[in-house]
Every structure is written in C-alpha cells, then in structure tokens.
Design a protein around this motif. Structure first.
Motif, PDB file in Angstrom:
ATOM      1  N   GLY A 196       5.405   1.394   4.962  1.00 23.51           N
ATOM      2  CA  GLY A 196       5.397   1.442   3.505  1.00 23.51           C
ATOM      3  C   GLY A 196       5.095   2.844   3.001  1.00 23.51           C
ATOM      4  O   GLY A 196       5.303   3.835   3.706  1.00 23.51           O
ATOM      5  N   THR A 197       4.562   2.922   1.769  1.00 21.89           N
ATOM      6  CA  THR A 197       4.274   4.214   1.165  1.00 21.89           C
ATOM      7  C   THR A 197       2.879   4.183   0.571  1.00 21.89           C
ATOM      8  O   THR A 197       2.491   3.203  -0.069  1.00 21.89           O
ATOM      9  CB  THR A 197       5.289   4.553   0.059  1.00 21.89           C
ATOM     10  OG1 THR A 197       6.608   4.447   0.585  1.00 21.89           O
ATOM     11  CG2 THR A 197       5.064   5.959  -0.480  1.00 21.89           C
ATOM     12  N   ARG A 198       2.139   5.256   0.774  1.00 22.95           N
ATOM     13  CA  ARG A 198       0.800   5.413   0.194  1.00 22.95           C
ATOM     14  C   ARG A 198       0.901   6.436  -0.931  1.00 22.95           C
ATOM     15  O   ARG A 198       1.240   7.594  -0.688  1.00 22.95           O
ATOM     16  CB  ARG A 198      -0.195   5.856   1.259  1.00 22.95           C
ATOM     17  CG  ARG A 198      -1.648   5.917   0.800  1.00 22.95           C
ATOM     18  CD  ARG A 198      -2.543   6.200   2.003  1.00 22.95           C
ATOM     19  NE  ARG A 198      -3.952   6.167   1.671  1.00 22.95           N
ATOM     20  CZ  ARG A 198      -4.683   7.232   1.335  1.00 22.95           C
ATOM     21  NH1 ARG A 198      -4.098   8.432   1.280  1.00 22.95           N
ATOM     22  NH2 ARG A 198      -5.964   7.111   1.068  1.00 22.95           N
ATOM     23  N   LEU A 199       0.621   6.012  -2.149  1.00 19.57           N
ATOM     24  CA  LEU A 199       0.682   6.888  -3.324  1.00 19.57           C
ATOM     25  C   LEU A 199      -0.728   7.161  -3.824  1.00 19.57           C
ATOM     26  O   LEU A 199      -1.505   6.226  -4.069  1.00 19.57           O
ATOM     27  CB  LEU A 199       1.507   6.249  -4.440  1.00 19.57           C
ATOM     28  CG  LEU A 199       2.998   6.045  -4.167  1.00 19.57           C
ATOM     29  CD1 LEU A 199       3.253   4.649  -3.627  1.00 19.57           C
ATOM     30  CD2 LEU A 199       3.811   6.283  -5.444  1.00 19.57           C
ATOM     31  N   LEU A 200      -1.031   8.434  -3.978  1.00 20.22           N
ATOM     32  CA  LEU A 200      -2.349   8.864  -4.447  1.00 20.22           C
ATOM     33  C   LEU A 200      -2.221   9.304  -5.896  1.00 20.22           C
ATOM     34  O   LEU A 200      -1.530  10.281  -6.211  1.00 20.22           O
ATOM     35  CB  LEU A 200      -2.858  10.017  -3.572  1.00 20.22           C
ATOM     36  CG  LEU A 200      -4.347  10.349  -3.652  1.00 20.22           C
ATOM     37  CD1 LEU A 200      -5.184   9.170  -3.187  1.00 20.22           C
ATOM     38  CD2 LEU A 200      -4.659  11.571  -2.802  1.00 20.22           C
ATOM     39  N   VAL A 201      -2.892   8.565  -6.809  1.00 20.96           N
ATOM     40  CA  VAL A 201      -2.724   8.758  -8.251  1.00 20.96           C
ATOM     41  C   VAL A 201      -4.060   9.172  -8.867  1.00 20.96           C
ATOM     42  O   VAL A 201      -5.102   8.593  -8.537  1.00 20.96           O
ATOM     43  CB  VAL A 201      -2.222   7.450  -8.906  1.00 20.96           C
ATOM     44  CG1 VAL A 201      -2.027   7.632 -10.398  1.00 20.96           C
ATOM     45  CG2 VAL A 201      -0.922   7.004  -8.248  1.00 20.96           C
ATOM     46  N   PRO A 202      -4.076  10.172  -9.768  1.00 20.67           N
ATOM     47  CA  PRO A 202      -5.344  10.571 -10.401  1.00 20.67           C
ATOM     48  C   PRO A 202      -5.876   9.484 -11.325  1.00 20.67           C
ATOM     49  O   PRO A 202      -5.125   8.818 -12.036  1.00 20.67           O
ATOM     50  CB  PRO A 202      -4.971  11.835 -11.185  1.00 20.67           C
ATOM     51  CG  PRO A 202      -3.513  11.738 -11.421  1.00 20.67           C
ATOM     52  CD  PRO A 202      -2.939  11.002 -10.240  1.00 20.67           C
ATOM     53  N   ALA A 203      -7.204   9.296 -11.291  1.00 21.77           N
ATOM     54  CA  ALA A 203      -7.877   8.304 -12.143  1.00 21.77           C
ATOM     55  C   ALA A 203      -9.102   8.963 -12.749  1.00 21.77           C
ATOM     56  O   ALA A 203     -10.232   8.777 -12.294  1.00 21.77           O
ATOM     57  CB  ALA A 203      -8.261   7.067 -11.342  1.00 21.77           C
ATOM     58  N   HIS A 204      -8.870   9.762 -13.783  1.00 26.03           N
ATOM     59  CA  HIS A 204      -9.940  10.520 -14.432  1.00 26.03           C
ATOM     60  C   HIS A 204     -10.975   9.569 -15.032  1.00 26.03           C
ATOM     61  O   HIS A 204     -10.644   8.601 -15.691  1.00 26.03           O
ATOM     62  CB  HIS A 204      -9.353  11.389 -15.544  1.00 26.03           C
ATOM     63  CG  HIS A 204     -10.379  12.111 -16.351  1.00 26.03           C
ATOM     64  ND1 HIS A 204     -11.288  12.966 -15.796  1.00 26.03           N
ATOM     65  CD2 HIS A 204     -10.645  12.081 -17.677  1.00 26.03           C
ATOM     66  CE1 HIS A 204     -12.065  13.450 -16.745  1.00 26.03           C
ATOM     67  NE2 HIS A 204     -11.701  12.922 -17.896  1.00 26.03           N
ATOM     68  N   PHE A 213      -2.751   3.734  -3.782  1.00 21.88           N
ATOM     69  CA  PHE A 213      -1.999   2.477  -3.716  1.00 21.88           C
ATOM     70  C   PHE A 213      -1.133   2.484  -2.456  1.00 21.88           C
ATOM     71  O   PHE A 213      -0.396   3.458  -2.220  1.00 21.88           O
ATOM     72  CB  PHE A 213      -1.086   2.317  -4.942  1.00 21.88           C
ATOM     73  CG  PHE A 213      -1.816   2.183  -6.245  1.00 21.88           C
ATOM     74  CD1 PHE A 213      -2.280   0.950  -6.679  1.00 21.88           C
ATOM     75  CD2 PHE A 213      -2.022   3.285  -7.065  1.00 21.88           C
ATOM     76  CE1 PHE A 213      -2.938   0.812  -7.896  1.00 21.88           C
ATOM     77  CE2 PHE A 213      -2.681   3.172  -8.272  1.00 21.88           C
ATOM     78  CZ  PHE A 213      -3.139   1.927  -8.692  1.00 21.88           C
ATOM     79  N   THR A 214      -1.186   1.438  -1.675  1.00 26.30           N
ATOM     80  CA  THR A 214      -0.321   1.311  -0.501  1.00 26.30           C
ATOM     81  C   THR A 214       0.682   0.196  -0.765  1.00 26.30           C
ATOM     82  O   THR A 214       0.314  -0.988  -0.819  1.00 26.30           O
ATOM     83  CB  THR A 214      -1.129   1.006   0.762  1.00 26.30           C
ATOM     84  OG1 THR A 214      -2.091   2.048   0.968  1.00 26.30           O
ATOM     85  CG2 THR A 214      -0.223   0.914   1.977  1.00 26.30           C
ATOM     86  N   THR A 215       1.948   0.597  -0.964  1.00 26.13           N
ATOM     87  CA  THR A 215       2.990  -0.377  -1.245  1.00 26.13           C
ATOM     88  C   THR A 215       3.803  -0.670   0.024  1.00 26.13           C
ATOM     89  O   THR A 215       3.888   0.169   0.929  1.00 26.13           O
ATOM     90  CB  THR A 215       3.939   0.136  -2.348  1.00 26.13           C
ATOM     91  OG1 THR A 215       4.973  -0.815  -2.561  1.00 26.13           O
ATOM     92  CG2 THR A 215       4.550   1.472  -1.994  1.00 26.13           C
ATOM     93  N   ARG A 216       4.394  -1.870   0.064  1.00 21.03           N
ATOM     94  CA  ARG A 216       5.209  -2.247   1.223  1.00 21.03           C
ATOM     95  C   ARG A 216       6.565  -1.559   1.203  1.00 21.03           C
ATOM     96  O   ARG A 216       7.298  -1.593   2.193  1.00 21.03           O
ATOM     97  CB  ARG A 216       5.391  -3.767   1.238  1.00 21.03           C
ATOM     98  CG  ARG A 216       4.126  -4.528   1.626  1.00 21.03           C
ATOM     99  CD  ARG A 216       4.371  -6.027   1.679  1.00 21.03           C
ATOM    100  NE  ARG A 216       4.576  -6.582   0.344  1.00 21.03           N
ATOM    101  CZ  ARG A 216       3.589  -7.019  -0.428  1.00 21.03           C
ATOM    102  NH1 ARG A 216       2.338  -6.956  -0.014  1.00 21.03           N
ATOM    103  NH2 ARG A 216       3.854  -7.523  -1.624  1.00 21.03           N
ATOM    104  N   LEU A 217       6.927  -0.923   0.093  1.00 22.11           N
ATOM    105  CA  LEU A 217       8.223  -0.258  -0.019  1.00 22.11           C
ATOM    106  C   LEU A 217       8.221   1.045   0.782  1.00 22.11           C
ATOM    107  O   LEU A 217       7.261   1.831   0.685  1.00 22.11           O
ATOM    108  CB  LEU A 217       8.537   0.046  -1.481  1.00 22.11           C
ATOM    109  CG  LEU A 217       8.647  -1.166  -2.424  1.00 22.11           C
ATOM    110  CD1 LEU A 217       8.804  -0.686  -3.861  1.00 22.11           C
ATOM    111  CD2 LEU A 217       9.805  -2.056  -2.015  1.00 22.11           C
ATOM    112  N   PRO A 218       9.265   1.335   1.527  1.00 22.19           N
ATOM    113  CA  PRO A 218       9.355   2.624   2.236  1.00 22.19           C
ATOM    114  C   PRO A 218       9.545   3.761   1.240  1.00 22.19           C
ATOM    115  O   PRO A 218       9.969   3.527   0.092  1.00 22.19           O
ATOM    116  CB  PRO A 218      10.581   2.443   3.134  1.00 22.19           C
ATOM    117  CG  PRO A 218      11.403   1.406   2.453  1.00 22.19           C
ATOM    118  CD  PRO A 218      10.431   0.479   1.796  1.00 22.19           C
ATOM    119  N   PRO A 219       9.263   5.001   1.631  1.00 23.97           N
ATOM    120  CA  PRO A 219       9.384   6.140   0.692  1.00 23.97           C
ATOM    121  C   PRO A 219      10.731   6.223   0.003  1.00 23.97           C
ATOM    122  O   PRO A 219      10.809   6.594  -1.173  1.00 23.97           O
ATOM    123  CB  PRO A 219       9.128   7.345   1.591  1.00 23.97           C
ATOM    124  CG  PRO A 219       8.246   6.820   2.683  1.00 23.97           C
ATOM    125  CD  PRO A 219       8.723   5.421   2.933  1.00 23.97           C
ATOM    126  N   ALA A 220      11.817   5.859   0.684  1.00 19.99           N
ATOM    127  CA  ALA A 220      13.145   5.984   0.082  1.00 19.99           C
ATOM    128  C   ALA A 220      13.334   5.027  -1.081  1.00 19.99           C
ATOM    129  O   ALA A 220      14.198   5.245  -1.936  1.00 19.99           O
ATOM    130  CB  ALA A 220      14.221   5.752   1.149  1.00 19.99           C
TER     131      ALA A 220
END
Length: 578
Positions: A196-204, A213-220
């Motif tokens: 899957g893909t791990r997305l790192l998002v700012p949370a001020h 967030f770790t989603t089951r979707l591949p990066p593509a």
C-alpha cells in the motif's frame, strides 16, 4: 506584507472552501449577507471581525459585541495573524495563506525516496471534488459530536478506513520540520511494507504534529483527490484536538477552583448547631431542581450559600449567573433577566442575552428578590410557571433550562399582606426554604471564620501578622455583629490596615461589645457610627435629604441612595405610615 495580499480560506465549518482576498482595505467577516465573507455558522455574529493586511501580517479586530476568536488556542480580540496561522471563530476554522503563492513551485523537504506534494496544490481543487466534500462534512459532524481526544481519534480511524481505504493511522513526528499548515507544507508518500501507501500529512496543533495514514492503495493509485481528502481530514482533526485540549484545560481549572470554593465553604459553615442545620440540607438542595428561597439578614452570606448549592450539585460545570434585583434600574430589570434584541428600546444597539439564556443549563441566582417591582414579578412568575421566556423585541419563546435560586432579607409574607409582593410568586419561589443564620447564633464558628478571613487578607497586608490575641477572639465572639459577615470582614480588614502589632488586638478591631466603653466620647468619631434607636427615623431623614438634593426627582434620589425607584416609593410609604 507590503505590496502583497493574503487570503482567508475556510477549512472547517458550513462554508468549507470559501475564501476572502485580504488587502489593505478593511473587510468584514460575519453572518450578515452584506459581509465581505459571509459565514452561515450560527455561532458567528452578524459582524464578527474586521480584517486587513499590514506590513506585519493580517490584522484581525473583533467587533465590540462579538465573542473573541481563537488563535493558537488563545482568545484574542485584536491580533496580527501570520501566513500559515489559523483562527477559529465559532465553529469555523480559517487559514491564512499567501495569495501570491498560489501555483508557485517550491522545493519540498525530502524524506527518503518517497514522493512529495504540497498542501497548496491540493487545496486548489477542493471545490470541484463533490464526493470528497461530502466525506469531509461527515467527518466534521462526527468530530464535533465527539467529546474527548480518544473519541476523535476513533472517529478519524473509522472515517479513514471507510473513505480512504486506510488500514491504519498514527500520530508521528518529523524531525526538523515544524507542523505549520501552509500551502508549501509537504505531504510525504512512501510505499508501505504490504504493497500500500503511507502518506504523512501535517496536523498543526496536535502534540506530534503529523498524521501517518497507511492506505491499501499502491502508490500508482493514490490520486490528488485522496491526498486532498487526507490533508483536510488532518486539519479538521487537528482543529478539534486543539479545541478539546483548550476545553479540557478550562475544565481542569474550573474543577480546581470549585474544589477550593467548596472546601472553603465547608470551613465557613463550621460546627455550631445553627450552621450544622444548614449544612445538613445543602446536599439535598444541591441535588434537587426545586426553586430555593434563601432567607437571612443582610451580610450573612446568602449569595455564598447559593454558590455552594450550585457548585455541589450536578450543574456545577454549567454557568452561574447572579442578578442583584436591588441594584438594577427598574426599566432594565427585564432586559437583564430575559435579554433583548437590537432596537428593542433606546440604547439597545446590539442583541444581548439575558441571565436566563446566558446561564444555559446552569443556575440563575436572584438576590434581593423582595426589591423586584410588581410588574416584573408578574413576568417572572409567568417564566417560572411556563418554563419559557422571550427576549424584549421579539415574540420567539426560548426554553428556560436553568435552575432558579432566590434570596432576600425582607419579610416576604408581610409584603404579601401589604400588597407589595405577589402571593402567587411567593408560593412559586418558596418550594424549598433555607435560613442562613446570623453571626450572633454561630458561637464558636466566629473564631474559625475570623481566622479564615484573616488568611485571605494576609497576602496583601504588607506586614507580618501572627493572628489574633485571645482577647481579640473573645471580643469577636461577644460582639453582636448586626452587619454579619460583611461587618466582620470590614473590622478585620481595618485591623490589618491600621494595626501595628504582631497580633490583632481588640483595639485594632474597634469593637464596642458591651455598650459604651469607659471614657469614650458620646459624639461620633472616625471609627464608630452611633445610630438612633429608631432606624425608621434615620431612613426617613436620608430619603428626605436625597429628595431635597435632587429637587424632588425620585429616580435620581433612588440612584443617590443606591436603591431603585420602586424601593424608594415603598420606603416612603412605610416611614410615613401610609
């Protein structure tokens, strides 16, 4: 910000995605249709704040009748907000972005071999993603319904699993990066261990600063729509987290103050038979919703007992509003109790909630209810009977949710017989009665109370005081204290200010326990006021002097005497024998 402009973007609230270009022209944000940025948030005032650009940043100035806004969790009314900062007004969160940066490329911080994008490029298309907006509205509603940090974390996890195919999320930190959400803030992406893909998002505003967030979707298969959804979700979560943290801090402070207040109240009650009788019924009164009538002489502490009842019951976390019926002009009493709309009367320049509305589900304490005019008595009776009230200037009824406590030092039964107090209102407010005993009935409690008052005054005494001498405590016990607690406190404060010894003595207190002291002049001196035996004569003289000074104007005379016109008229009738 000289030569440039900024923009306010709504990232949480009913107007999500709305924005306002900010330049050096003063613009208005509020609920009014004529505002430059109209917010359909009912917790926002019609004209809530003005905003304009300065060389230092964006100047925010809250209008006089509006509530303060939150900046970094703190209430402000006039502040400069920088690019990348956020402000909270009501239930709406606005971010300040640099308008000149839209579409500009900026090198994003790298993290390994993963891809990065920027928050600004993602927010550009937010208004076109209808499905994403629906998901955001659902998340916002669920977060606002959650009441603690653990609950909003569960809400975010469940939402991310449903709307972003996320199998996990966690709060993380990124060394060397400040979690300030601007359009140049990076969103990091890396392939996860399970494809899957791990997305790192700012949370001020959160302690860690970032959400992974770790989603089951591949990066593509990760689209800008998904990235945008997670960026806004993180911002909503961070905003609610900041709000709940601030509320928790306020609640903890309130609980600390409540415990201190209740503790000092129990010390105040003491152990004399008279106070023990009152102490036994206070827990029953606190847990009931019945209207309570507190009776007692002036200065015995009726308002203190009312606060103790409120702080000891289930409404302790709700507001308490105190209305002194004797100190409010007759023509403003109904406005103080029920509130008013703009233009309801001369001088009503803005809508204002009354005590019943402001207290919410808390407590309203009506002190000196015996001074309430007959017309206002009738309207109060209607409110207590129907549990509904109406602001002046409108016909829209509001539900009365507050508990009512009342107090008086007057003999209401005699006033009912004389026709100056409504009998039906008397029966309505006297469902439960409690008599606060005068000091002369409290015996050994006097020494305890005197020591407690002295401890309150010592921090500002300006000198060392080691307590009372035995003779001073004995004099305090023997004194009749017609002014009760208020008189006792004044005597002790007098001793603290003018005394010069290490301990307070009877002479410091300026008491006259057993009549005239030997050698004292029969004339008035600086510390002793000798009253005539007939107090009615003194009242009559004071009233006539005030009327003479004001040329017979009863309203001005009442103000001069510190009472309302209705009370003045009653006292004139009483003292004249009519």
């Amino acid at each position: 910000m000289s030569g440039s402009t900024a923009r306010l973007i709504v990232v949480q609230g009913p107007n999500l995605g709305a924005e306002l270009m900010v330049d050096h022209t003063v613009k208005t944000v509020g609920r009014a249709l004529e505002a430059d940025l109209t917010l359909s948030d009912r917790t926002v005032s019609r004209h809530h704040f003005h905003v304009f650009a300065t060389d230092e940043g964006v100047q925010v100035r809250v209008c006089d009748t509006a509530a303060a806004v939150l900046r970094s969790g703190r209430e402000v009314r006039d502040a400069v907000v920088g690019i990348g900062d956020s402000i909270v007004v009501g239930n709406t969160v606005l971010f300040v972005d640099a308008a000149t940066r839209r579409g500009e490329a900026s090198p994003a911080p790298s993290q390994g071999d993963g891809a990065t994008t920027t928050v600004g490029s993602l927010l550009t298309g937010v208004a076109t993603d209808v499905r994403g907006l629906a998901a955001v509205f659902a998340l916002n509603a669920a977060l606002m319904a959650a009441s603690d940090v653990q609950a909003i974390a569960a809400v975010l996890g469940s939402w991310a699993a449903t709307n972003a195919e996320c199998e996990a999320f966690e709060m993380v930190t990124v060394p060397g990066e400040q979690p300030t959400l601007t359009e140049q803030s990076p969103v990091f992406e890396n392939a996860s261990a399970h494809g899957g893909t791990r997305l790192l998002v700012p949370a001020h505003g959160t302690p860690m600063g970032w959400i992974a967030f770790t989603t089951r979707l591949p990066p593509a298969r990760v689209t800008d729509s998904l990235r945008r959804l997670l960026v806004i979700a993180a911002a909503l979560y961070a905003s609610r987290h900041t709000q709940l943290s601030a509320l928790l801090a306020v609640a903890e402070d309130r609980e600390t103050f409540r415990r201190q207040a209740v503790g000092s109240a129990h010390a105040f009650l003491g152990s004399s038979p008279a106070t023990e009788r009152l102490a036994r019924i206070i827990p029953r009164l606190a847990t009931s919703d019945a209207t309570v009538l507190l009776l007692g002489e002036t200065g015995v502490g009726k308002s203190f007992v009312a606060r103790l009842i409120h702080e000891s019951g289930p409404r302790k976390h709700e507001p308490m509003r105190i209305v002194n019926c004797a100190s409010i002009p007759e023509n403003l009493i109904e406005s103080e109790l029920f509130g008013h709309e703009r233009g309801a009367f001369t001088g009503a320049v803005a809508a204002q909630p009354g005590a019943f509305e402001a207290a919410g589900r808390g407590t309203v304490f009506l002190d000196e209810i015996g001074e309430l005019p007959l017309v206002s008595q009738a309207k109060l009776l209607h409110v207590l009977s129907d549990k509904r009230f109406t602001r002046l200037g409108t016909h829209q009824p509001l539900a009365l949710q507050a508990r009512i406590l009342v107090a008086t030092n007057r003999d209401l039964e005699s006033m009912v017989a004389a026709g100056t107090f409504r009998s039906d209102l008397f029966f309505r407010i006297s469902v439960a009665k409690a008599i606060v005993p005068p000091l002369r009935e409290r015996g050994e409690d006097l020494a305890l109370l005197a020591k407690s008052i002295l401890s309150d005054l010592l921090p500002n005494a300006g000198r060392r005081i080691d307590g009372f001498s035995p003779e001073a405590l004995e004099a305090i016990r023997r004194n009749p204290w017609p002014g009760n607690v208020r008189e006792l406190r004044n005597a002790i404060e007098h001793a603290v200010v003018l005394g010069d010894g290490p301990r307070i003595t009877p002479s410091d207190l300026q008491l006259n326990v057993a009549g005239k002291q030997p050698g004292r002049s029969p004339h008035l001196d600086a510390f002793v006021v000798q009253l005539p035996a007939n107090l009615e004569w003194l009242e009559r003289q004071a009233i006539e002097a005030a009327l003479q000074q004001t040329g017979g104007n009863q309203t001005k005379a009442a103000a001069l005497l510190g009472i309302n016109r209705h009370t003045l008229a009653n006292k004139r009738r009483e003292t004249s024998g009519k």
